[in-house]
Design a protein around this motif. Sequence first.
Motif, PDB file in Angstrom:
ATOM      1  N   GLN A 111       0.820  -1.216   0.000  1.00 32.97           N
ATOM      2  CA  GLN A 111       0.000   0.000   0.000  1.00 32.97           C
ATOM      3  C   GLN A 111       0.853   1.264   0.000  1.00 32.97           C
ATOM      4  OE1 GLN A 111      -3.688   0.217   2.037  1.00 32.97           O
ATOM      5  NE2 GLN A 111      -3.354   2.276   2.804  1.00 32.97           N
ATOM      6  N   VAL A 112       1.829   1.346   0.902  1.00 31.18           N
ATOM      7  CA  VAL A 112       2.606   2.577   1.038  1.00 31.18           C
ATOM      8  C   VAL A 112       3.514   2.793  -0.173  1.00 31.18           C
ATOM      9  CG1 VAL A 112       4.386   3.742   2.410  1.00 31.18           C
ATOM     10  CG2 VAL A 112       2.504   2.548   3.550  1.00 31.18           C
ATOM     11  N   ASP A 113       4.155   1.732  -0.649  1.00 27.62           N
ATOM     12  CA  ASP A 113       5.129   1.872  -1.722  1.00 27.62           C
ATOM     13  C   ASP A 113       4.498   1.877  -3.106  1.00 27.62           C
ATOM     14  OD1 ASP A 113       6.878   1.746   0.396  1.00 27.62           O
ATOM     15  OD2 ASP A 113       8.208   0.290  -0.527  1.00 27.62           O
ATOM     16  N   TYR A 114       3.318   1.256  -3.264  1.00 21.10           N
ATOM     17  CA  TYR A 114       2.719   1.183  -4.592  1.00 21.10           C
ATOM     18  C   TYR A 114       1.325   1.805  -4.688  1.00 21.10           C
ATOM     19  CZ  TYR A 114       0.050  -0.443  -8.508  1.00 21.10           C
ATOM     20  OH  TYR A 114      -0.791  -0.457  -9.584  1.00 21.10           O
ATOM     21  N   LEU A 115       0.384   1.345  -3.872  1.00 21.20           N
ATOM     22  CA  LEU A 115      -0.995   1.817  -4.032  1.00 21.20           C
ATOM     23  C   LEU A 115      -1.123   3.322  -3.864  1.00 21.20           C
ATOM     24  CD1 LEU A 115      -3.281  -0.862  -2.310  1.00 21.20           C
ATOM     25  CD2 LEU A 115      -3.067  -0.368  -4.766  1.00 21.20           C
ATOM     26  N   ALA A 116      -0.316   3.909  -2.969  1.00 20.80           N
ATOM     27  CA  ALA A 116      -0.364   5.360  -2.787  1.00 20.80           C
ATOM     28  C   ALA A 116       0.028   6.074  -4.070  1.00 20.80           C
ATOM     29  CB  ALA A 116       0.544   5.783  -1.643  1.00 20.80           C
ATOM     30  N   ALA A 117       1.092   5.595  -4.730  1.00 21.87           N
ATOM     31  CA  ALA A 117       1.530   6.204  -5.993  1.00 21.87           C
ATOM     32  C   ALA A 117       0.480   6.007  -7.075  1.00 21.87           C
ATOM     33  CB  ALA A 117       2.864   5.603  -6.429  1.00 21.87           C
ATOM     34  N   TYR A 118      -0.132   4.831  -7.106  1.00 19.24           N
ATOM     35  CA  TYR A 118      -1.191   4.575  -8.084  1.00 19.24           C
ATOM     36  C   TYR A 118      -2.344   5.552  -7.884  1.00 19.24           C
ATOM     37  CZ  TYR A 118      -5.186   2.364 -10.343  1.00 19.24           C
ATOM     38  OH  TYR A 118      -6.311   2.130 -11.114  1.00 19.24           O
ATOM     39  N   LEU A 119      -2.820   5.654  -6.648  1.00 16.65           N
ATOM     40  CA  LEU A 119      -3.982   6.485  -6.356  1.00 16.65           C
ATOM     41  C   LEU A 119      -3.702   7.957  -6.637  1.00 16.65           C
ATOM     42  CD1 LEU A 119      -6.829   6.764  -5.317  1.00 16.65           C
ATOM     43  CD2 LEU A 119      -5.979   6.512  -2.983  1.00 16.65           C
ATOM     44  N   LEU A 120      -2.575   8.458  -6.155  1.00 17.03           N
ATOM     45  CA  LEU A 120      -2.244   9.865  -6.374  1.00 17.03           C
ATOM     46  C   LEU A 120      -2.067  10.165  -7.864  1.00 17.03           C
ATOM     47  CD1 LEU A 120       0.293  10.914  -3.597  1.00 17.03           C
ATOM     48  CD2 LEU A 120      -2.048  11.737  -3.910  1.00 17.03           C
TER      49      LEU A 120
END
Length: 281
Positions: A111-120
């Motif tokens: 979540q922190v390393d990938y999903l956050a970048a995806y969402l933003l």
Amino acid sequence: MHVDNPGAVVVTGATDGVGRGLAMRLAADGTDLIVHGRSAEKGRELVAELRAAGAGRVAYELADFASLTEISALADRLLGYERISVLVNNAGIGVELERQESRDGHELTFQVDYLAAYLLSCRLAPLLAASAPARIVNVTSAGQAPIDFDDVMLRRGWDGVQAYCQAKLAQIMLTIDLAEALRPAGVSVNSLHPASYMPTKIVTHLYTPRSPLAEGVENVRRLVQDPLPPGETGLYLNRDAVAEPLAQALDPAARARLRELSERLTGVALEGEDERAGQGA
């Protein structure tokens, strides 16, 4: 804190390590900055230092990437800025010693390393397109591992190195898909491994540093500021040289599976410029 910040550079994870070094380097050039972190106290200190270093307008945005709700709220606030010319997806955690879950029940590193970048990136795509020419820079790693789509959250056999390396590969897969989607809008998207084992807090708890922080900062800065040759998008760089990522990143079927998973977990789709225009976005 909110200011209209034309052509601002957004740096996530800016209170420590490469993110902090990059923000300070950009401040010296008078850049308008929107810096992110999860500590209000560190944020106040950073803003004061950036202003003293000569930054243009500076804003600090607080969000904990262990919460999709906070990431979404951050995206909402960023969409209130007039123009954003660069999004640097730098925030992340390193190799953890035990399995942890986000507030949303996802494996924390993913979540922190990938999903956050995806969402933003997906949420900010329309603003970046409106601010074009614009860039997304994903700070990833040479440490990469294939994603097991039958156990992405590593519930059956968690390993800290696998968790970190698969999240970093996911960032590169995202880079390729975003580049294709945003190319018509004049938004370039590239990823890089800035340097190996820099003296940052995500490294020193497990490894002996090898590369100076300044090396990694300069390699990221180059992608943020230097002119890009025509068509230089969708690339993975190892330091300052174009490199080949792990094979799974180049597999369209694997990237499609990752996009579907990411949309299901976040509720946000990665859409091309033509799709957004068709929806009146």
